[in-house]
Design an enzyme around this catalytic site. Structure first.
Site, short mmCIF file in Angstrom:
data_model
loop_
_atom_site.label_atom_id
_atom_site.label_comp_id
_atom_site.label_asym_id
_atom_site.label_seq_id
_atom_site.Cartn_x
_atom_site.Cartn_y
_atom_site.Cartn_z
N HIS A 1 1.98 8.18 3.83
CA HIS A 1 1.58 6.85 3.38
C HIS A 1 0.59 6.27 4.39
O HIS A 1 0.83 6.36 5.60
CB HIS A 1 2.81 5.95 3.25
CG HIS A 1 2.47 4.58 2.78
ND1 HIS A 1 2.16 4.29 1.46
CD2 HIS A 1 2.33 3.41 3.46
CE1 HIS A 1 1.87 3.01 1.36
NE2 HIS A 1 1.96 2.45 2.54
N MET B 1 0.85 9.67 -7.30
CA MET B 1 0.94 8.25 -7.64
C MET B 1 1.97 7.99 -8.73
O MET B 1 1.68 7.35 -9.75
CB MET B 1 -0.44 7.74 -8.07
CG MET B 1 -1.54 7.99 -7.06
SD MET B 1 -1.16 7.24 -5.46
CE MET B 1 -1.55 5.54 -5.84
C1 GRF Z 1 -3.60 9.24 1.06
O1 GRF Z 1 -4.14 8.11 1.69
C2 GRF Z 1 -2.10 9.22 1.15
O2 GRF Z 1 -1.62 8.61 2.31
C3 GRF Z 1 -1.71 8.38 -0.04
O3 GRF Z 1 -2.62 8.77 -1.04
C4 GRF Z 1 -3.83 9.21 -0.44
C5 GRF Z 1 -4.12 10.56 -0.97
O4 GRF Z 1 -5.38 11.04 -0.56
N1 GRF Z 1 -0.32 8.57 -0.38
P1 GRF Z 1 -5.78 12.54 -0.85
O5 GRF Z 1 -5.64 12.76 -2.35
O6 GRF Z 1 -4.87 13.43 -0.07
O7 GRF Z 1 -7.22 12.65 -0.42
#
Ligand code: GRF
Length: 236
Positions: free
Chosen positions: A115, A96
């Site tokens: 994404h 993030m």
């Molecule tokens: C996922 O939905 C991905 O697409 C987005 O962030 C989320 C991460 O989920 N970029 P995780 O940490 O892999 O469970």
């Protein structure tokens, strides 16, 4: 053809839950993906993704972004950490942070992200609620190359699922995340097999330039033993 190709070297960046990371770990363990995750780096020292890495015997590196005076300073340290592991690809799995040109220029065309929407629709956050608000009939996930612009690099592959009349943001999220796990490991497998190549923003699959993302139909649901397809229990 090389009968024992060298595993693809990956460094995974993750800020949170790490279910996509867990899916990659599992695919590697089950010999469905010829890769090695050299390290997992998180900007959140308490990210569950770091525990997933430790439990899998992968180097887990916390790089707390709040301790840096600027995005550039953070990215410089991030580049230094990643370089220690000399990856073929840097994989963003729920990372993030907006990346600066410091990161993008160092790993040009070697950073990939997933994404939870059919880009270019719904870049940014809260994609599932926004898809419902827009009353779209199809939703899904996209794996794309990363540039300095958020969720705007060349899209490589997408998986689509139908939106149901009774869907909520949570029910959509639950279905999409499973699709993400399979989509991401599928695209990494293409890279590991040399089927997917990237040069100067021209992306080729099996030698043919992609003019639009590969569209994949929904993958089958995970079986009852492993609802999210990762071998982990999801926090819902
Ligand atoms: C996922 O939905 C991905 O697409 C987005 O962030 C989320 C991460 O989920 N970029 P995780 O940490 O892999 O469970």
């Amino acid at each position: 053809m090389n009968p024992t190709p060298t595993p693809l070297r990956l460094v995974v960046l993750a800020s949170g839950r790490g279910s996509n990371l867990a899916a990659m770990v599992r695919a590697i363990r089950e010999n469905r993906l010829n890769a090695r995750i050299e390290a997992v780096i998180s900007n959140k020292p308490n990210a569950p993704a770091l525990d997933i890495a430790r439990n899998a015997g992968i180097a887990a590196v916390a790089l707390d972004h709040t301790l840096f005076s600027s995005r550039n300073a953070f990215d410089q340290q991030l580049v230094a950490e990643i370089d220690r592991y000399a990856p073929d690809w840097v994989v963003l799995a729920g990372f993030m942070r907006i990346l600066t040109p410091v990161m993008i220029s160092r790993f040009n065309n070697r950073i990939i992200n997933i994404h939870p929407s059919l880009l270019p629709a719904f870049p940014g956050l809260n994609t599932h609620q926004r898809a419902l608000d827009a009353a779209v009939r199809e939703h899904g996930a996209t794996v794309h190359l990363v540039t300095t612009e958020v969720d705007a690099g060349v899209p490589i592959a997408q998986v689509t699922i139908p939106v149901r009349a009774d869907d909520t943001a949570q029910s959509l999220a639950d279905r999409v995340i499973h699709q993400e796990h399979v989509l991401f490991t599928t695209v990494l497998d293409w890279l590991a097999r040399g089927r997917l190549t990237v040069e100067d923003h021209s992306v080729r699959l099996d030698g043919a330039i992609l003019t639009q993302p590969i569209r994949l139909n929904p993958f089958p649901p995970a079986d009852h033993r492993d609802k999210d397809g990762t071998g982990t229990t999801m926090n819902r």
